[in-house]
Design an enzyme around this catalytic site. Structure first.
Site, PDB file in Angstrom:
ATOM      1  N   THR A 209      13.421  14.408  12.679  1.00  0.00           N
ATOM      2  CA  THR A 209      12.190  14.467  13.466  1.00  0.00           C
ATOM      3  C   THR A 209      10.939  14.018  12.729  1.00  0.00           C
ATOM      4  O   THR A 209      10.780  14.270  11.542  1.00  0.00           O
ATOM      5  CB  THR A 209      11.921  15.904  13.980  1.00  0.00           C
ATOM      6  OG1 THR A 209      13.103  16.454  14.519  1.00  0.00           O
ATOM      7  CG2 THR A 209      10.833  15.922  15.026  1.00  0.00           C
ATOM      8  N   ASP A 240      14.147  20.974  20.379  1.00  0.00           N
ATOM      9  CA  ASP A 240      12.787  21.364  20.761  1.00  0.00           C
ATOM     10  C   ASP A 240      11.884  20.165  21.016  1.00  0.00           C
ATOM     11  O   ASP A 240      10.913  20.257  21.771  1.00  0.00           O
ATOM     12  CB  ASP A 240      12.170  22.279  19.687  1.00  0.00           C
ATOM     13  CG  ASP A 240      12.219  21.674  18.290  1.00  0.00           C
ATOM     14  OD1 ASP A 240      13.016  20.742  18.056  1.00  0.00           O
ATOM     15  OD2 ASP A 240      11.464  22.151  17.423  1.00  0.00           O
ATOM     16  N   GLY A 263      15.700  23.181  15.943  1.00  0.00           N
ATOM     17  CA  GLY A 263      15.082  23.225  17.259  1.00  0.00           C
ATOM     18  C   GLY A 263      15.437  24.457  18.060  1.00  0.00           C
ATOM     19  O   GLY A 263      14.611  24.984  18.810  1.00  0.00           O
TER      20      GLY A 263
HETATM   21  N1  GLY Z   1      13.671  19.725  15.648  1.00  0.00           N
HETATM   22  C1  GLY Z   1      14.536  18.723  16.070  1.00  0.00           C
HETATM   23  C2  GLY Z   1      15.750  19.202  16.742  1.00  0.00           C
HETATM   24  O1  GLY Z   1      16.175  20.339  16.529  1.00  0.00           O
HETATM   25  O2  GLY Z   1      16.331  18.442  17.501  1.00  0.00           O
END
Ligand code: GLY
Length: 363
Positions: A209, A240, A263
């Site tokens: 991310t 998330d 996330g």
């Molecule tokens: N924070 C990125 C994910 O969990 O997809």
């Protein structure tokens, strides 16, 4: 030198005039913050994400367009295996991408989830914001939407590196598929750690991310988050990043927060919204961010998610700024000198140390 160039830009920036209906803030310090990959990757060019976003913002480009231009560099860079082209694929070896954008002054937002074949999901999220009445389009229909909006659709976004890492994951994890769920969870975690130790994947790219937030001299706040999500995820899993309030939240009058890391932990508490609401109550970005980390710690009670100290065995980071230009990077853990986040303001681009809630590391 980049620092001088950006500082010069700040000094030379044209006076910014407010768009109709946009409230002008006084004494705002323009700034862009992002996860540390926003300072590292240049996609073969000369500028990073935060540098590009800050430069464009100071030239008067819309804040969200400037931030997206920044994260596009990371999305397109095959060397970042956590975002866009070359992101680590799902369990079937398919790269599925998530992204969200929020525009503070316009009070608009858009997102895509599990989209395949488009290198820059942040731009598709912006198209959802600009061209539809919706906030989130997912899966095959997100790709169909993107095709209709003129995006190039590619058959496969894997690079040699991401495919090699996936094949190695299959090789190491396949014999484990018939274990009971708890043993399988522990075994998969061991596979992940062994692949990090053997150099197949970067520890920070397991959940990957980039989140990038900015505020200009008029106090206009925007944000974008884009990711390939959890490496080897079950196909269709959304993290998330595409969920407003979780991977990203912006309130034009208050500030912005976005996240990287596990996330699922963030989704459970919609922490980016929580951070912004804490700032609305007057909390500094650092204190608001640490409150969200505390919430995650409190909500983590399953044994499989705890280390030997009884603390979360994963990390979550938040990148936070308020409408005055105060900012912070916080995390559950910041175990090494490399636990940093990216900043660009009139002093130029740099990495700053993340503020941790907990001592030590995830193990
Ligand atoms: N924070 C990125 C994910 O969990 O997809």
């Amino acid at each position: 030198m980049a620092t001088t160039a950006v500082a010069g830009l700040a000094a030379a920036a044209q006076p910014l005039t407010a768009a109709p209906g946009v409230r002008v803030q006084s004494s705002v310090r323009p700034v862009v913050v992002s996860s540390s990959n926003g300072y590292r990757f240049k996609n073969g060019g000369t500028r990073t994400c935060v540098e590009t976003a800050f430069e464009q913002m100071m030239r008067g480009t819309d804040v969200l367009d400037a931030l997206i231009a920044g994260v596009n560099i990371v999305e397109l860079d095959p060397l970042d295996t956590s975002v866009g082209y070359g992101g680590l694929p799902n369990a079937d070896g398919v790269v599925q991408l998530d992204a969200s954008v929020m525009h503070g002054p316009r009070k608009r937002a858009g997102a895509v989830g599990a989209i395949e074949g488009v290198r820059t999901p942040s731009l598709v999220a912006k198209a959802v914001m600009d061209s539809t009445d919706h906030h989130l389009i997912v899966g095959k229909d997100a790709q169909t939407f993107a095709r209709g909006m003129g995006f190039t659709i590619e058959a496969d976004l894997n690079t040699e590196t991401s495919r090699k890492a996936w094949l190695e994951w299959k090789r190491r994890s396949d014999p484990l598929h018939y274990l009971d769920p708890n043993r399988r969870e522990a075994a998969l975690r061991d596979v992940m750690l062994s692949m990090v130790a053997d150099g197949f994947i970067n520890e920070n790219h397991i959940y990957g991310t980039i989140n990038c937030n900015g505020v200009n001299a008029r106090g206009e706040v925007c944000g974008v988050t884009t990711t390939s999500g959890l490496a080897w995820k079950i196909p269709g899993r959304l993290g998330d990043s595409p969920i407003l309030g979780a991977g990203l939240y912006v309130d034009g009058e208050v500030g912005a927060a976005g996240s990287t890391g596990r996330g699922e932990a963030n989704l459970f508490s919609l922490c980016s919204m929580l951070v912004v609401e804490e700032m609305r109550r007057g909390r500094h970005p650092k204190d608001a961010g640490l409150d969200a980390c505390r919430r995650i710690q409190r909500n983590t009670i399953e044994k499989r998610l705890l280390n030997d100290r009884g603390l979360p065995n994963f990390n979550v980071n938040f990148y936070v700024l308020n409408a005055k230009g105060e900012y912070a990077g916080v995390a559950l853990y910041a175990p090494t000198a490399g636990s940093t986040f990216a900043v660009c303001d009139e002093k130029g681009p740099r990495l700053e140390r993340v503020e941790p809630l907990l001592e030590g590391s995830t193990t």
